[in-house]
Design a protein around this motif. Structure first.
Motif, mmCIF file in Angstrom:
data_model
loop_
_atom_site.group_PDB
_atom_site.id
_atom_site.type_symbol
_atom_site.label_atom_id
_atom_site.label_comp_id
_atom_site.label_asym_id
_atom_site.label_seq_id
_atom_site.Cartn_x
_atom_site.Cartn_y
_atom_site.Cartn_z
ATOM 1 N N ARG A 35 -21.060 0.192 -7.276
ATOM 2 C CA ARG A 35 -21.408 0.004 -5.859
ATOM 3 C C ARG A 35 -21.379 -1.473 -5.474
ATOM 4 O O ARG A 35 -20.968 -1.811 -4.369
ATOM 5 N N SER A 36 -21.827 -2.336 -6.375
ATOM 6 C CA SER A 36 -21.797 -3.775 -6.101
ATOM 7 C C SER A 36 -20.366 -4.255 -5.894
ATOM 8 O O SER A 36 -20.096 -5.057 -4.991
ATOM 9 N N GLN A 37 -19.447 -3.777 -6.729
ATOM 10 C CA GLN A 37 -18.036 -4.153 -6.591
ATOM 11 C C GLN A 37 -17.513 -3.761 -5.214
ATOM 12 O O GLN A 37 -16.805 -4.535 -4.558
ATOM 13 N N TYR A 56 -23.467 -20.272 -0.172
ATOM 14 C CA TYR A 56 -24.814 -20.209 -0.739
ATOM 15 C C TYR A 56 -25.032 -18.754 -1.157
ATOM 16 O O TYR A 56 -24.976 -17.859 -0.310
ATOM 17 N N ALA A 57 -25.256 -18.515 -2.426
ATOM 18 C CA ALA A 57 -25.433 -17.147 -2.920
ATOM 19 C C ALA A 57 -26.758 -17.040 -3.660
ATOM 20 O O ALA A 57 -27.304 -18.041 -4.114
ATOM 21 N N GLU A 64 -30.685 -5.575 -7.767
ATOM 22 C CA GLU A 64 -30.077 -6.013 -6.513
ATOM 23 C C GLU A 64 -28.556 -5.861 -6.588
ATOM 24 O O GLU A 64 -27.997 -5.728 -7.669
ATOM 25 N N VAL A 65 -27.888 -5.928 -5.426
ATOM 26 C CA VAL A 65 -26.430 -5.960 -5.415
ATOM 27 C C VAL A 65 -25.977 -7.145 -6.267
ATOM 28 O O VAL A 65 -26.423 -8.275 -6.059
ATOM 29 N N CYS A 66 -25.133 -6.870 -7.260
ATOM 30 C CA CYS A 66 -24.705 -7.881 -8.222
ATOM 31 C C CYS A 66 -23.794 -8.911 -7.563
ATOM 32 O O CYS A 66 -22.855 -8.563 -6.849
ATOM 33 N N MET A 67 -24.069 -10.189 -7.807
ATOM 34 C CA MET A 67 -23.317 -11.287 -7.211
ATOM 35 C C MET A 67 -22.142 -11.761 -8.063
ATOM 36 O O MET A 67 -21.379 -12.631 -7.640
ATOM 37 N N ARG A 68 -21.958 -11.198 -9.248
ATOM 38 C CA ARG A 68 -20.899 -11.669 -10.142
ATOM 39 C C ARG A 68 -19.517 -11.693 -9.465
ATOM 40 O O ARG A 68 -18.804 -12.702 -9.559
ATOM 41 N N TRP A 75 -15.439 -19.241 -7.298
ATOM 42 C CA TRP A 75 -14.975 -20.282 -8.218
ATOM 43 C C TRP A 75 -13.454 -20.261 -8.347
ATOM 44 O O TRP A 75 -12.799 -21.302 -8.318
ATOM 45 N N ALA A 76 -12.876 -19.058 -8.479
ATOM 46 C CA ALA A 76 -11.423 -18.934 -8.639
ATOM 47 C C ALA A 76 -10.676 -19.441 -7.407
ATOM 48 O O ALA A 76 -9.574 -19.978 -7.520
ATOM 49 N N GLU A 77 -11.289 -19.271 -6.229
ATOM 50 C CA GLU A 77 -10.650 -19.683 -4.973
ATOM 51 C C GLU A 77 -10.950 -21.136 -4.610
ATOM 52 O O GLU A 77 -10.508 -21.623 -3.574
ATOM 53 N N GLY A 78 -11.723 -21.818 -5.446
ATOM 54 C CA GLY A 78 -12.033 -23.217 -5.183
ATOM 55 C C GLY A 78 -13.142 -23.442 -4.177
ATOM 56 O O GLY A 78 -13.316 -24.555 -3.660
#
Length: 194
Positions: A35-37, A56-57, A64-68, A75-78
């Motif tokens: 669901r987080s995805q 800001y995360a 909680e909804v996972c922030m990974r 990070w990948a998008e800079g």
């Protein structure tokens, strides 16, 4: 696990918290991740995400909804990522570039261990909450950290991820409450009407 038509109507925030915490405990790790995805994918399709240079995360914990997906994609998008650290009654954000730059802090929530303080006044904030209603009213955890922070940093765009079962009929509104601009669930998006 969606909200029933009367579920949450006329309830106090402490009662809403108790019910939502019970529902979060029913979610196994696989379902929480799935669901987080879905929710994070919907957030990252929004224009607010695409145009944000700084995000800001929150650091998720206890169902909680996972922030990974948010952190790793940013990070990948800079994009620059900043996460909160609590100092007494105050919350401040610090940039991190990896999970290793955090350690358990306030109530066991991962917090940045150092780094540069974030001072981006037009950042996108992904903010947590216990429950929301269709008007985007938010029931937080009771500490008032986000309301105090947003009352000072008024230029931030705010999005709150939520599982569908966190949407209740009505969240009581207190005078200091600040609603997110957008609430995103697995199946719905509630925007502020401009």
């Amino acid at each position: 696990m969606g909200a029933s038509p009367i579920w949450g109507s006329g309830m106090e925030k402490k009662e809403i918290r108790k019910l939502i915490f019970a529902r979060r405990r029913q979610l196994d790790a696989g379902e929480l991740e799935r669901r987080s995805q879905m929710i994070c994918k919907r957030i990252m399709e929004l224009e607010q995400w695409k145009t944000a240079g700084c995000v800001y995360a929150y650091m998720d914990c206890k169902g909680e909804v996972c922030m990974r997906p948010i952190l790793e994609t940013a990070w990948a998008e800079g994009k620059r990522i900043a996460v909160p650290k609590v100092f007494g009654e105050e919350m401040r954000f610090f940039y991190i570039q990896a999970y290793e730059e955090t350690a358990p802090g306030y109530y066991g929530i991962p917090e940045p261990t150092g780094g540069e303080e974030a001072v981006c006044e037009d950042a996108l904030m992904i903010m947590p909450g216990v429950a929301f209603d269709k008007e985007r009213r938010r029931c937080g955890y009771g500490g008032g950290f986000y309301d105090r922070f947003l009352s000072v940093h008024t230029g931030l765009t705010t999005i709150a991820p939520a599982f569908e079962f966190q949407i209740v009929e009505e969240v009581p509104k207190d005078v200091f409450d600040i609603a997110p601009h957008t609430v995103v669930t697995e199946s719905r998006i509630f925007h502020m009407i401009k």
